[in-house]
Design a protein around this motif. Structure first.
Motif, PDB file in Angstrom:
ATOM      1  N   LEU A 108      73.481  19.919 -46.773  1.00 13.41           N
ATOM      2  CA  LEU A 108      72.426  18.958 -46.425  1.00 13.41           C
ATOM      3  C   LEU A 108      71.693  19.507 -45.213  1.00 13.41           C
ATOM      4  O   LEU A 108      72.277  19.662 -44.148  1.00 13.41           O
ATOM      5  CB  LEU A 108      73.046  17.598 -46.082  1.00 13.41           C
ATOM      6  CG  LEU A 108      73.753  16.865 -47.221  1.00 13.41           C
ATOM      7  CD1 LEU A 108      74.614  15.732 -46.675  1.00 13.41           C
ATOM      8  CD2 LEU A 108      72.739  16.321 -48.216  1.00 13.41           C
ATOM      9  N   LEU A 109      70.431  19.841 -45.415  1.00 10.13           N
ATOM     10  CA  LEU A 109      69.680  20.455 -44.326  1.00 10.13           C
ATOM     11  C   LEU A 109      68.608  19.494 -43.816  1.00 10.13           C
ATOM     12  O   LEU A 109      67.597  19.267 -44.479  1.00 10.13           O
ATOM     13  CB  LEU A 109      69.063  21.751 -44.843  1.00 10.13           C
ATOM     14  CG  LEU A 109      68.707  22.760 -43.778  1.00 10.13           C
ATOM     15  CD1 LEU A 109      68.949  24.149 -44.277  1.00 10.13           C
ATOM     16  CD2 LEU A 109      67.281  22.616 -43.330  1.00 10.13           C
ATOM     17  N   TYR A 110      68.921  18.902 -42.671  1.00 10.20           N
ATOM     18  CA  TYR A 110      67.985  17.959 -42.059  1.00 10.20           C
ATOM     19  C   TYR A 110      66.915  18.739 -41.294  1.00 10.20           C
ATOM     20  O   TYR A 110      67.165  19.832 -40.815  1.00 10.20           O
ATOM     21  CB  TYR A 110      68.727  17.029 -41.085  1.00 10.20           C
ATOM     22  CG  TYR A 110      69.636  16.029 -41.774  1.00 10.20           C
ATOM     23  CD1 TYR A 110      70.875  16.407 -42.272  1.00 10.20           C
ATOM     24  CD2 TYR A 110      69.245  14.701 -41.931  1.00 10.20           C
ATOM     25  CE1 TYR A 110      71.713  15.498 -42.906  1.00 10.20           C
ATOM     26  CE2 TYR A 110      70.073  13.779 -42.557  1.00 10.20           C
ATOM     27  CZ  TYR A 110      71.308  14.186 -43.043  1.00 10.20           C
ATOM     28  OH  TYR A 110      72.113  13.272 -43.668  1.00 10.20           O
ATOM     29  N   GLY A 111      65.738  18.164 -41.173  1.00 11.22           N
ATOM     30  CA  GLY A 111      64.675  18.812 -40.382  1.00 11.22           C
ATOM     31  C   GLY A 111      64.159  20.073 -41.035  1.00 11.22           C
ATOM     32  O   GLY A 111      63.949  21.084 -40.357  1.00 11.22           O
ATOM     33  N   ALA A 112      63.937  20.042 -42.358  1.00  7.95           N
ATOM     34  CA  ALA A 112      63.468  21.239 -43.065  1.00  7.95           C
ATOM     35  C   ALA A 112      62.103  21.705 -42.546  1.00  7.95           C
ATOM     36  O   ALA A 112      61.793  22.893 -42.599  1.00  7.95           O
ATOM     37  CB  ALA A 112      63.395  20.973 -44.565  1.00  7.95           C
ATOM     38  N   GLY A 113      61.317  20.783 -42.009  1.00  2.30           N
ATOM     39  CA  GLY A 113      60.006  21.146 -41.470  1.00  2.30           C
ATOM     40  C   GLY A 113      60.101  21.925 -40.170  1.00  2.30           C
ATOM     41  O   GLY A 113      59.141  22.536 -39.727  1.00  2.30           O
ATOM     42  N   GLN A 114      61.273  21.872 -39.546  1.00  9.19           N
ATOM     43  CA  GLN A 114      61.446  22.536 -38.249  1.00  9.19           C
ATOM     44  C   GLN A 114      61.869  23.999 -38.387  1.00  9.19           C
ATOM     45  O   GLN A 114      61.938  24.716 -37.395  1.00  9.19           O
ATOM     46  CB  GLN A 114      62.533  21.821 -37.415  1.00  9.19           C
ATOM     47  CG  GLN A 114      62.381  20.336 -37.314  1.00  9.19           C
ATOM     48  CD  GLN A 114      61.278  19.943 -36.358  1.00  9.19           C
ATOM     49  OE1 GLN A 114      60.752  20.781 -35.632  1.00  9.19           O
ATOM     50  NE2 GLN A 114      60.896  18.680 -36.368  1.00  9.19           N
ATOM     51  N   LEU A 139      65.917  17.887 -46.240  1.00  7.02           N
ATOM     52  CA  LEU A 139      65.221  16.654 -45.865  1.00  7.02           C
ATOM     53  C   LEU A 139      64.059  16.979 -44.954  1.00  7.02           C
ATOM     54  O   LEU A 139      64.224  17.707 -43.973  1.00  7.02           O
ATOM     55  CB  LEU A 139      66.170  15.685 -45.158  1.00  7.02           C
ATOM     56  CG  LEU A 139      67.229  15.065 -46.059  1.00  7.02           C
ATOM     57  CD1 LEU A 139      68.508  15.870 -45.999  1.00  7.02           C
ATOM     58  CD2 LEU A 139      67.515  13.644 -45.641  1.00  7.02           C
ATOM     59  N   ASN A 140      62.912  16.446 -45.288  1.00  8.44           N
ATOM     60  CA  ASN A 140      61.714  16.685 -44.495  1.00  8.44           C
ATOM     61  C   ASN A 140      61.128  15.328 -44.100  1.00  8.44           C
ATOM     62  O   ASN A 140      60.296  14.769 -44.779  1.00  8.44           O
ATOM     63  CB  ASN A 140      60.728  17.510 -45.346  1.00  8.44           C
ATOM     64  CG  ASN A 140      59.427  17.823 -44.649  1.00  8.44           C
ATOM     65  OD1 ASN A 140      58.415  18.040 -45.297  1.00  8.44           O
ATOM     66  ND2 ASN A 140      59.411  17.856 -43.330  1.00  8.44           N
ATOM     67  N   LEU A 141      61.640  14.808 -42.977  1.00  8.47           N
ATOM     68  CA  LEU A 141      61.215  13.480 -42.546  1.00  8.47           C
ATOM     69  C   LEU A 141      60.195  13.574 -41.412  1.00  8.47           C
ATOM     70  O   LEU A 141      59.718  12.571 -40.911  1.00  8.47           O
ATOM     71  CB  LEU A 141      62.418  12.643 -42.092  1.00  8.47           C
ATOM     72  CG  LEU A 141      63.610  12.597 -43.053  1.00  8.47           C
ATOM     73  CD1 LEU A 141      64.674  11.670 -42.537  1.00  8.47           C
ATOM     74  CD2 LEU A 141      63.179  12.191 -44.450  1.00  8.47           C
ATOM     75  N   GLU A 142      59.910  14.782 -40.987  1.00 11.91           N
ATOM     76  CA  GLU A 142      58.944  14.967 -39.910  1.00 11.91           C
ATOM     77  C   GLU A 142      57.579  15.264 -40.532  1.00 11.91           C
ATOM     78  O   GLU A 142      57.494  15.616 -41.703  1.00 11.91           O
ATOM     79  CB  GLU A 142      59.384  16.099 -38.962  1.00 11.91           C
ATOM     80  CG  GLU A 142      59.644  17.445 -39.638  1.00 11.91           C
ATOM     81  CD  GLU A 142      61.033  17.561 -40.247  1.00 11.91           C
ATOM     82  OE1 GLU A 142      61.997  17.577 -39.501  1.00 11.91           O
ATOM     83  OE2 GLU A 142      61.128  17.652 -41.472  1.00 11.91           O
ATOM     84  N   THR A 143      56.518  15.120 -39.728  1.00 10.74           N
ATOM     85  CA  THR A 143      55.181  15.321 -40.301  1.00 10.74           C
ATOM     86  C   THR A 143      54.937  16.788 -40.657  1.00 10.74           C
ATOM     87  O   THR A 143      54.174  17.087 -41.562  1.00 10.74           O
ATOM     88  CB  THR A 143      54.077  14.830 -39.336  1.00 10.74           C
ATOM     89  OG1 THR A 143      54.460  15.199 -38.025  1.00 10.74           O
ATOM     90  CG2 THR A 143      53.901  13.343 -39.430  1.00 10.74           C
ATOM     91  N   LYS A 144      55.615  17.686 -39.940  1.00 10.46           N
ATOM     92  CA  LYS A 144      55.417  19.110 -40.201  1.00 10.46           C
ATOM     93  C   LYS A 144      56.072  19.500 -41.525  1.00 10.46           C
ATOM     94  O   LYS A 144      57.229  19.168 -41.779  1.00 10.46           O
ATOM     95  CB  LYS A 144      56.043  19.908 -39.046  1.00 10.46           C
ATOM     96  CG  LYS A 144      55.500  21.290 -38.939  1.00 10.46           C
ATOM     97  CD  LYS A 144      55.999  21.933 -37.655  1.00 10.46           C
ATOM     98  CE  LYS A 144      55.802  23.424 -37.762  1.00 10.46           C
ATOM     99  NZ  LYS A 144      56.823  24.158 -37.051  1.00 10.46           N
ATOM    100  N   GLN A 145      55.300  20.208 -42.354  1.00  6.38           N
ATOM    101  CA  GLN A 145      55.816  20.631 -43.665  1.00  6.38           C
ATOM    102  C   GLN A 145      56.683  21.872 -43.540  1.00  6.38           C
ATOM    103  O   GLN A 145      56.434  22.714 -42.686  1.00  6.38           O
ATOM    104  CB  GLN A 145      54.633  21.017 -44.541  1.00  6.38           C
ATOM    105  CG  GLN A 145      54.026  19.885 -45.282  1.00  6.38           C
ATOM    106  CD  GLN A 145      53.288  20.374 -46.524  1.00  6.38           C
ATOM    107  OE1 GLN A 145      53.390  21.525 -46.915  1.00  6.38           O
ATOM    108  NE2 GLN A 145      52.545  19.493 -47.122  1.00  6.38           N
TER     109      GLN A 145
END
Ligand SMILES: [Zn+2]
Length: 305
Positions: A108-114, A139-145
């Protein structure tokens, strides 16, 4: 899964789980507070559950280990801090090891946009040629793609923000009283179910102090400043509230709760107050020991005229 806004994506995931066709690389997108993390965690559990029924029984040892965060077949990254290249290398090594008796493994990789370019590149080969029965849920919960090379290797599923009507019905079902001027609360919570529940459950009285201060006639800066000095959240509420008042003014809509604010102040003064407050909010992050009350006074004094 709780919340009707999750249903379209959840349908696809649960059908993939029950048909044993869960994609090896999935990217779940949406904003925070929609329950996407819980959905991803459930998928990990269902993939590892001893029943192999496409569901998590929540009773077997595997389900319990996943639940407690100690299952060796689950690798979580980026839950609390952003992911570095070394973390990705660790993930790669974990993904290459074969699991016991061919059991599934889930990352589970959180913050994929980071993920920066170096981290993304280190991850690509693993993502391209995953071992059998190894699953990656990003998971991409931040605005950055996420970087496009990562994006293109995943099945992408997006959870949409719930509408005002969906949220209002959902709250009622949970026995939470939906206020008359729900539109205001919806905007202040920025459409996030979790934030909205908290606002109505725990913070309603405090929030109403801010609403009352803004709508008092004549307007006085003092009570508002006193409240913001005590309650840090009141600054964010003030910003959202001003933004909502502006939106109503500009679109000629009314808001029962804010009618005094909207009718007594020009669009220009609301706008000026909002932008000065926003600048102060940003300065707060950069300057330590800022005297908030002193800074707030000239901003709110604009509404006293
Ligand atoms: Zn189970």
């Amino acid at each position: 899964m709780s919340g009707p806004w999750l249903t379209p994506v959840w349908r696809q995931l649960s059908s993939a789980l029950s048909q044993q066709r869960f994609p090896q690389s999935t990217l779940l997108r949406g904003s925070e507070g929609l329950g996407i993390e819980a959905m991803a965690e459930y998928c990990a559990k269902a993939l590892l559950c001893e029943t192999q029924s496409g569901r998590a029984c929540n009773r077997c040892k595997q389900c319990q280990l996943v639940e407690s965060g100690t299952h060796p077949g689950v690798f979580r990254l980026g839950v609390e801090e952003s992911v570095k290249v070394d973390d990705i290398r660790r993930l790669n090594r974990w993904a290459q090891q074969s699991s016991s008796v061919g059991a599934a493994k889930v990352a589970l990789l959180y913050g994929a946009g980071q993920l920066n370019e170096a981290s993304a590149n280190a991850f690509l080969k693993t993502l391209e040629e995953p071992n059998a029965n190894t699953f990656f849920v990003l998971l991409n919960l931040e605005t950055k793609q996420p970087i496009s090379t990562v994006l293109s290797r995943c099945v992408q599923l997006t959870v949409s923000q719930p509408t005002e009507a969906q949220l209002s019905a959902w709250l009622s079902e949970q026995g939470i009283t939906v206020p008359d001027d729900f539109a205001l609360y919806y905007r202040v919570a920025q459409g996030s179910p979790e934030a909205l529940k908290k606002l109505l459950d725990e913070d309603k009285a405090e929030f109403e102090i801010v609403v009352n201060a803004f709508t008092a006639i004549p307007f006085s800066a003092e009570p508002l400043i006193a409240h913001i000095s005590k309650q840090a959240k009141a600054l964010d509420w003030s910003l959202q509230l001003l933004q909502f008042a502006l939106r109503c003014s500009l679109s000629n809509q009314t808001s029962e709760a804010l009618s005094a604010l909207i009718s007594h102040h020009s669009i220009a003064s609301l706008q000026s107050c909002h932008s000065d407050l926003l600048a102060l909010r940003q300065a707060q992050y950069q300057i330590s020991g800022l005297n908030l009350a002193q800074q707030l006074y000239p901003i709110f004094a604009q509404l006293e005229r």
